[in-house]
Design a protein around this motif. Structure first.
Motif, PDB file in Angstrom:
ATOM      1  N   ALA A  69       0.833  -1.205   0.000  1.00  0.00           N
ATOM      2  CA  ALA A  69       0.000   0.000   0.000  1.00  0.00           C
ATOM      3  C   ALA A  69       0.869   1.257   0.000  1.00  0.00           C
ATOM      4  O   ALA A  69       1.710   1.428   0.881  1.00  0.00           O
ATOM      5  CB  ALA A  69      -0.908   0.002   1.226  1.00  0.00           C
ATOM      6  N   ILE A 121     -16.234  -0.761  -1.073  1.00  0.00           N
ATOM      7  CA  ILE A 121     -14.899  -1.381  -1.090  1.00  0.00           C
ATOM      8  C   ILE A 121     -15.005  -2.787  -1.679  1.00  0.00           C
ATOM      9  O   ILE A 121     -14.213  -3.194  -2.534  1.00  0.00           O
ATOM     10  CB  ILE A 121     -14.302  -1.401   0.335  1.00  0.00           C
ATOM     11  N   LEU A 138     -13.406  -4.424  -5.200  1.00  0.00           N
ATOM     12  CA  LEU A 138     -12.528  -5.604  -5.164  1.00  0.00           C
ATOM     13  C   LEU A 138     -13.071  -6.768  -5.975  1.00  0.00           C
ATOM     14  O   LEU A 138     -12.310  -7.571  -6.504  1.00  0.00           O
ATOM     15  CB  LEU A 138     -12.328  -6.049  -3.709  1.00  0.00           C
ATOM     16  N   LEU A 180      -5.021  -2.736  -9.631  1.00  0.00           N
ATOM     17  CA  LEU A 180      -4.596  -1.679  -8.706  1.00  0.00           C
ATOM     18  C   LEU A 180      -5.869  -1.109  -8.080  1.00  0.00           C
ATOM     19  O   LEU A 180      -6.873  -0.941  -8.775  1.00  0.00           O
ATOM     20  CB  LEU A 180      -3.862  -0.583  -9.500  1.00  0.00           C
ATOM     21  N   LEU A 181      -5.836  -0.834  -6.778  1.00  0.00           N
ATOM     22  CA  LEU A 181      -7.024  -0.278  -6.120  1.00  0.00           C
ATOM     23  C   LEU A 181      -6.690   1.099  -5.559  1.00  0.00           C
ATOM     24  O   LEU A 181      -5.733   1.253  -4.785  1.00  0.00           O
ATOM     25  CB  LEU A 181      -7.488  -1.218  -4.995  1.00  0.00           C
ATOM     26  N   LEU A 182      -7.476   2.104  -5.957  1.00  0.00           N
ATOM     27  CA  LEU A 182      -7.267   3.476  -5.505  1.00  0.00           C
ATOM     28  C   LEU A 182      -8.346   3.807  -4.479  1.00  0.00           C
ATOM     29  O   LEU A 182      -9.539   3.653  -4.762  1.00  0.00           O
ATOM     30  CB  LEU A 182      -7.383   4.443  -6.692  1.00  0.00           C
ATOM     31  N   LEU A 183      -7.936   4.264  -3.312  1.00  0.00           N
ATOM     32  CA  LEU A 183      -8.885   4.520  -2.225  1.00  0.00           C
ATOM     33  C   LEU A 183      -8.739   5.960  -1.754  1.00  0.00           C
ATOM     34  O   LEU A 183      -7.659   6.366  -1.318  1.00  0.00           O
ATOM     35  CB  LEU A 183      -8.599   3.563  -1.066  1.00  0.00           C
ATOM     36  N   LEU A 221      -7.742  -4.581   4.506  1.00  0.00           N
ATOM     37  CA  LEU A 221      -7.019  -3.949   3.387  1.00  0.00           C
ATOM     38  C   LEU A 221      -5.538  -4.319   3.415  1.00  0.00           C
ATOM     39  O   LEU A 221      -4.895  -4.465   2.382  1.00  0.00           O
ATOM     40  CB  LEU A 221      -7.190  -2.424   3.422  1.00  0.00           C
ATOM     41  N   SER A 242      -3.670  -6.009   0.326  1.00  0.00           N
ATOM     42  CA  SER A 242      -2.515  -5.376  -0.330  1.00  0.00           C
ATOM     43  C   SER A 242      -1.407  -6.373  -0.653  1.00  0.00           C
ATOM     44  O   SER A 242      -0.494  -6.070  -1.399  1.00  0.00           O
ATOM     45  CB  SER A 242      -1.980  -4.219   0.517  1.00  0.00           C
ATOM     46  N   LEU A 279      -2.291  -1.161  -3.473  1.00  0.00           N
ATOM     47  CA  LEU A 279      -3.256  -0.113  -3.127  1.00  0.00           C
ATOM     48  C   LEU A 279      -2.587   1.250  -3.170  1.00  0.00           C
ATOM     49  O   LEU A 279      -1.411   1.377  -2.838  1.00  0.00           O
ATOM     50  CB  LEU A 279      -3.786  -0.293  -1.701  1.00  0.00           C
ATOM     51  N   PHE A 322      -3.583   4.692  -1.248  1.00  0.00           N
ATOM     52  CA  PHE A 322      -4.518   5.008  -0.172  1.00  0.00           C
ATOM     53  C   PHE A 322      -4.371   6.471   0.244  1.00  0.00           C
ATOM     54  O   PHE A 322      -3.294   6.898   0.659  1.00  0.00           O
ATOM     55  CB  PHE A 322      -4.196   4.085   1.002  1.00  0.00           C
ATOM     56  N   CYS A 374       0.166   1.836   5.333  1.00  0.00           N
ATOM     57  CA  CYS A 374       0.960   2.148   4.137  1.00  0.00           C
ATOM     58  C   CYS A 374       2.467   2.180   4.369  1.00  0.00           C
ATOM     59  O   CYS A 374       2.943   2.618   5.399  1.00  0.00           O
ATOM     60  CB  CYS A 374       0.538   3.509   3.592  1.00  0.00           C
TER      61      CYS A 374
END
Ligand SMILES: Nc1ncnc2c1ncn2[C@@H]1O[C@H](COP(=O)(O)OP(=O)(O)OP(=O)(O)O)[C@@H](O)[C@H]1O
Length: 277
Positions: free
Chosen positions: A34, A149, A153, A159-162, A181, A185, A190, A192, A204
């Motif tokens: 992350a 969320i 998923l 890639l996940l953008l939060l 999370l 990751s 991620l 974040f 992170c």
């Protein structure tokens, strides 16, 4: 979830103006785990993830993810959002209002041929199994975020953008989702964004700090921690025992340094207690 470490390179060079605000975003980062993006309000964090997701056409430049050119303004390339395989969760994510929670998830599941999670698994991990057959508009803000969320998923993004995904949640749900999370990751990198230093430091590593349209600094969480704003949190005094000097404070913001019911000190004669019964 099986153990599979996935890393991919994100290269980004975007420069231009949105309104009167000037951006010069440069990043070349192996996304592994992350990446936290921290910075005060209005420095361009949301614009950064909008650009990566394919929602921002106003910033010229180049974005390459895992060797695939997603944007190259000079070459006339702009891969649309639905072809990027990037998941996105905003602070106030919307669900389709005419569908149930399950139907919202099933729709997102159709976007992938290789799902990583099942609907049941995500409903369990994000604690909304009992809501699956509820109509989406009946959900509270916090419940909607948990479903959002899961919806991101279930499409198995690379890639996940939060963007402030936990803001609407109570402390226990935040902690639960941060743990989840963290495990995610290991499978999906991620990015974040959060205004909470505590959340960012817990989840992170590395951490990037933005100032005025630029990524000013990026480094390991430990090295970056001292340059992040001092940790502050809101708390409520729920009990006072003047005899022992013990003050019990319920924290509204979770604090990873503190264990539940930890005694951090005793107030011998708090001045604000003087004169009270
Ligand atoms: N489409 C746009 N048109 C005009 N100005 C824009 C546009 N998008 C972003 N901006 C400006 O860019 C700046 C950065 O906005 P952005 O929302 O990315 O900041 P942020 O760091 O995410 O803020 P916050 O933490 O408050 O969400 C702001 O001054 C905003 O007004």
């Amino acid at each position: 979830m099986g153990l599979l470490v996935v890393a991919m390179r994100l290269e980004l060079a975007l420069a231009g103006k949105l309104g009167e605000f000037e951006f010069d975003l440069q990043l070349d980062q192996v996304m592994d785990g992350a990446l936290g993006v921290f910075g005060p309000s209005g420095v361009g964090k949301t614009s950064l993830i909008r650009a990566i997701a394919g929602l921002e056409r106003g910033l010229p430049g180049r974005i390459v993810l895992d060797g695939e050119v997603l944007q190259d303004t000079a070459a006339g390339i702009f891969v649309p959002i639905d072809k990027r395989r990037i998941g996105l969760v905003f602070q106030d994510s919307r669900l389709f209002p005419h569908l149930t929670v399950r139907q919202n998830l099933a729709l997102a599941l159709r976007q992938t041929r290789q799902p990583i999670f099942s609907i049941q698994e995500l409903a369990h991990e994000c604690c909304f199994s009992e809501l699956l057959d509820q109509p989406a508009p009946s959900l509270s803000a916090g419940q909607r975020q948990r479903v959002a969320i899961a919806r991101a998923l279930i499409a198995a993004p690379r890639l996940l953008l939060l963007d402030e995904p936990l803001a609407a949640l109570d402390m226990a749900s935040r902690q639960h989702l941060l743990d989840f999370l963290q495990r995610v990751s290991a499978r999906i990198p991620l990015l974040f964004i959060s205004h909470s230093v505590a959340e960012t430091l817990q989840l992170c590593d590395p951490i990037a700090v933005m100032t005025s349209g630029r990524i000013a600094q990026i480094g390991p969480g430990e090295a970056m921690a001292p340059s992040l704003p001092k940790r502050r949190g809101l708390g409520t005094v729920v009990a006072v025992d003047p005899a022992s000097g013990q003050v019990t404070i319920q924290l509204d913001e979770f604090a990873p340094d503190l264990a539940l019911a930890q005694v951090v000190g005793v107030v011998s004669e708090p001045s604000w207690l003087k004169g009270r019964e």
